[in-house]
Structures are given as C-alpha cells and as structure tokens.
Motif scaffolding. Sequence first.
Motif, PDB file in Angstrom:
ATOM      1  N   ARG A  62      43.461  66.957 -15.194  1.00  0.00           N
ATOM      2  CA  ARG A  62      43.807  67.014 -13.774  1.00  0.00           C
ATOM      3  C   ARG A  62      42.843  66.209 -12.917  1.00  0.00           C
ATOM      4  O   ARG A  62      43.248  65.413 -12.066  1.00  0.00           O
ATOM      5  CB  ARG A  62      43.835  68.464 -13.298  1.00  0.00           C
ATOM      6  CG  ARG A  62      44.049  68.601 -11.787  1.00  0.00           C
ATOM      7  CD  ARG A  62      43.869  70.030 -11.316  1.00  0.00           C
ATOM      8  NE  ARG A  62      43.959  70.106  -9.868  1.00  0.00           N
ATOM      9  CZ  ARG A  62      42.936  69.861  -9.041  1.00  0.00           C
ATOM     10  NH1 ARG A  62      41.753  69.511  -9.524  1.00  0.00           N
ATOM     11  NH2 ARG A  62      43.105  69.964  -7.733  1.00  0.00           N
ATOM     12  N   GLU A  63      41.535  66.405 -13.133  1.00  0.00           N
ATOM     13  CA  GLU A  63      40.535  65.741 -12.293  1.00  0.00           C
ATOM     14  C   GLU A  63      40.498  64.230 -12.497  1.00  0.00           C
ATOM     15  O   GLU A  63      39.900  63.496 -11.704  1.00  0.00           O
ATOM     16  CB  GLU A  63      39.137  66.331 -12.538  1.00  0.00           C
ATOM     17  CG  GLU A  63      38.604  66.168 -13.953  1.00  0.00           C
ATOM     18  CD  GLU A  63      39.002  67.305 -14.885  1.00  0.00           C
ATOM     19  OE1 GLU A  63      38.356  67.445 -15.940  1.00  0.00           O
ATOM     20  OE2 GLU A  63      39.965  68.052 -14.548  1.00  0.00           O
ATOM     21  N   GLU A  64      41.156  63.757 -13.563  1.00  0.00           N
ATOM     22  CA  GLU A  64      41.223  62.326 -13.847  1.00  0.00           C
ATOM     23  C   GLU A  64      42.592  61.744 -13.480  1.00  0.00           C
ATOM     24  O   GLU A  64      42.894  60.595 -13.777  1.00  0.00           O
ATOM     25  CB  GLU A  64      40.961  62.070 -15.340  1.00  0.00           C
ATOM     26  CG  GLU A  64      39.628  62.578 -15.851  1.00  0.00           C
ATOM     27  CD  GLU A  64      38.525  61.551 -15.739  1.00  0.00           C
ATOM     28  OE1 GLU A  64      38.810  60.424 -15.300  1.00  0.00           O
ATOM     29  OE2 GLU A  64      37.371  61.881 -16.094  1.00  0.00           O
ATOM     30  N   ARG A  70      39.671  65.066  -7.321  1.00  0.00           N
ATOM     31  CA  ARG A  70      38.429  65.840  -7.461  1.00  0.00           C
ATOM     32  C   ARG A  70      37.964  66.414  -6.128  1.00  0.00           C
ATOM     33  O   ARG A  70      37.487  67.546  -6.051  1.00  0.00           O
ATOM     34  CB  ARG A  70      37.313  64.960  -8.026  1.00  0.00           C
ATOM     35  CG  ARG A  70      37.534  64.451  -9.429  1.00  0.00           C
ATOM     36  CD  ARG A  70      36.448  63.465  -9.800  1.00  0.00           C
ATOM     37  NE  ARG A  70      36.671  62.829 -11.082  1.00  0.00           N
ATOM     38  CZ  ARG A  70      36.228  63.286 -12.249  1.00  0.00           C
ATOM     39  NH1 ARG A  70      35.522  64.403 -12.269  1.00  0.00           N
ATOM     40  NH2 ARG A  70      36.470  62.639 -13.364  1.00  0.00           N
ATOM     41  N   GLU A  71      38.067  65.596  -5.072  1.00  0.00           N
ATOM     42  CA  GLU A  71      37.553  65.987  -3.759  1.00  0.00           C
ATOM     43  C   GLU A  71      38.564  66.767  -2.942  1.00  0.00           C
ATOM     44  O   GLU A  71      38.276  67.152  -1.805  1.00  0.00           O
ATOM     45  CB  GLU A  71      37.136  64.736  -2.972  1.00  0.00           C
ATOM     46  CG  GLU A  71      36.047  63.902  -3.644  1.00  0.00           C
ATOM     47  CD  GLU A  71      36.606  62.943  -4.690  1.00  0.00           C
ATOM     48  OE1 GLU A  71      37.847  62.827  -4.774  1.00  0.00           O
ATOM     49  OE2 GLU A  71      35.808  62.335  -5.418  1.00  0.00           O
ATOM     50  N   ASP A  76      48.013  67.939  -5.754  1.00  0.00           N
ATOM     51  CA  ASP A  76      48.397  67.902  -7.165  1.00  0.00           C
ATOM     52  C   ASP A  76      49.765  67.268  -7.390  1.00  0.00           C
ATOM     53  O   ASP A  76      50.066  66.823  -8.493  1.00  0.00           O
ATOM     54  CB  ASP A  76      48.389  69.313  -7.759  1.00  0.00           C
ATOM     55  CG  ASP A  76      46.983  69.816  -8.026  1.00  0.00           C
ATOM     56  OD1 ASP A  76      46.072  68.971  -8.128  1.00  0.00           O
ATOM     57  OD2 ASP A  76      46.791  71.043  -8.133  1.00  0.00           O
ATOM     58  N   GLU A 109      42.393  57.977 -13.061  1.00  0.00           N
ATOM     59  CA  GLU A 109      41.453  57.781 -11.952  1.00  0.00           C
ATOM     60  C   GLU A 109      40.585  56.546 -12.181  1.00  0.00           C
ATOM     61  O   GLU A 109      40.373  55.741 -11.271  1.00  0.00           O
ATOM     62  CB  GLU A 109      40.564  59.014 -11.790  1.00  0.00           C
ATOM     63  CG  GLU A 109      39.520  58.861 -10.687  1.00  0.00           C
ATOM     64  CD  GLU A 109      38.436  59.912 -10.783  1.00  0.00           C
ATOM     65  OE1 GLU A 109      38.045  60.453  -9.732  1.00  0.00           O
ATOM     66  OE2 GLU A 109      37.955  60.187 -11.907  1.00  0.00           O
TER      67      GLU A 109
END
Length: 306
Positions: A62-64, A70-71, A76, A109
């Motif tokens: 998810r964070e990638e 991330r911020e 989503d 990302e």
Amino acid sequence: MTDYLPEGRRIDTYENLEQLSSLKSLNDAMRDGKILEARATVCDQSHNLIVDQGFMKGIIRREEGAIGIREGKVRDIAVISRVNRPVCFVVKGFTKDSKGNNIAVLSREEAQLRCQKNYISKLKTGDIIDAKITHLENFGAFADIGCGIVALIPIDSISVSRIEHPRERFSVGMNIKAIVKSIDGGRISLSHKELLGTWEENASKFTPGETVAGIVRSVESYGAFVELCPNLAGLAESKEGVKVGEQASVFIKSIIPERMKIKLIIIDTFKYEYNPKEPEYMYQGNHIDTFLYSPENCDKTVISTF
C-alpha cells in the motif's frame, strides 16, 4: 519519446514482455533500475496490489502504491482503482508467500518519483507531450502524463468549439497529445485545442455549396452555432425546434476568412450519441510558443501564448 510513458503504453512492448519472462530477466531489470508494467489483478484487504507478471506474482504494498500515499495526501482509491489495469513499477527485491512461492516486491511509488525527477520536473510551458485519459469530470479531463501521474485539461482548453462535457471529445483510456499550459508548484495544467489546427486549416476542409454534418452547440435569438469539427463552428439561420446537442445536416452558404465566419443553413437535425474518436492533430512538433488561431487578415485576433 520519453522513457516515462503513461501507464498502459509499455505493457505490450517487446522489451517489457522480455523482462517479465523469467527470474533472471527480472533480476536484470532490478539491477538496471528498469521501469516495467504488468496488470494489477487484486487489491487485498490491506490495500496491497497483487500484480500478474506471468511466470511470477508481484506485490505493491500500500505505502508503495503511489506518491503521497504514505503522507495521506492521496486517498487509497488511487491504488484500488488500478485493479484490472496496467501499473508501472520497479523491482525492489523478492520474497516468498506462505506456500514458499517466489513473489517480486515492487514499487509504483519509486517509478513515479523517478518520473517526477527525471521527466516531469524538466517540462516547460509549451512542451507537447503524450498523455492518456484517466477520468472525466464536468470541469475537465484528467490525463496520465507519465507513470500514473495525472494532470488536468480544463474543459475550455479541450477544443475551440464549446462542449458541455469532456466525454464529447474523450473516452477513458484514449491516448492523446497535450501541451503543457502552466506549471504551478509542480502541479501541471494542460491544453489541447491548439493541436487541432487554426481556423483556416479547419475551414479548408469545407466548400460553400456543400451539405455536411455538424453538432448544434448553442441556440441564440439570432441563430444557432453549429460545430463542423472540434476547432470550427459556423452560425446557422434560426430554425424552429433546433436543440443544443443535436446532430445537424447543414448547407454551407459562405466562408469568410477576414471575419472568421461560416454562414450555414440547417437542413435537418437528429438525436446525437457521443462517440469520441482519437483526435486528428494538425500540429506535429514537440514544442509550441505561440498559436495564432485566427486568420492573419482577420478583424479579430485569437492567440495562445505559452
């Protein structure tokens, strides 16, 4: 052509397919920092994307999934909406699932950050770039300008002839070209109409005495404006019952370049169904500083400066 293409433009290329053909080639792509593409098949409960690479699955955590996830600057949905669509990524490593199968660890990302640094940050106003329509709103069309990074084409920048909604010109997934109109703090706005030709270039397609197809764009007390092509409209004499959005067959009475006018007579009107086709571009360069739409000897000057 840039290496940082809109998502979907790379997926079926020979180079991409070759690099996704084996563990060795995928390792080579990781070593060389290559940006690859494959189709996302699942977004799991944790909003990780599962990617089908053919011989091996990949995972984009998810964070990638996108710049800003991330911020919390990007929702989503930016990841969820990629299911069943191509995604770009770089290979960061390998892991194993619960059954011991190899899984490639991927980052979308990172691909976007490279695109931002090496391509988008170097764009200048007036640059003509490849783009791909991602979604349409009343106020304009959003287009992927590289690795899933989107920019807006405001509705009044899509064509000279007025439209009520971008779906009249574009469909999601359509490949187009666009001009960098403005850059504000890294946020890019695009224009499109200047690539569709001048008044004279479009008027040269028509001859007085012809009866041709058009679309009614507005109805006034003194007549109806009928679009003959995206960058050209003429004024038709008033006719009872004519409605905005109808298709029309029109007789061309006269073409007057010095007044930038085309006089028409509406023969008949019909219900119109949107069926946008890929644009026909008359400007073929990579950069444009000034676009003069109006004829040089015209009383009115219509010009775009980038």
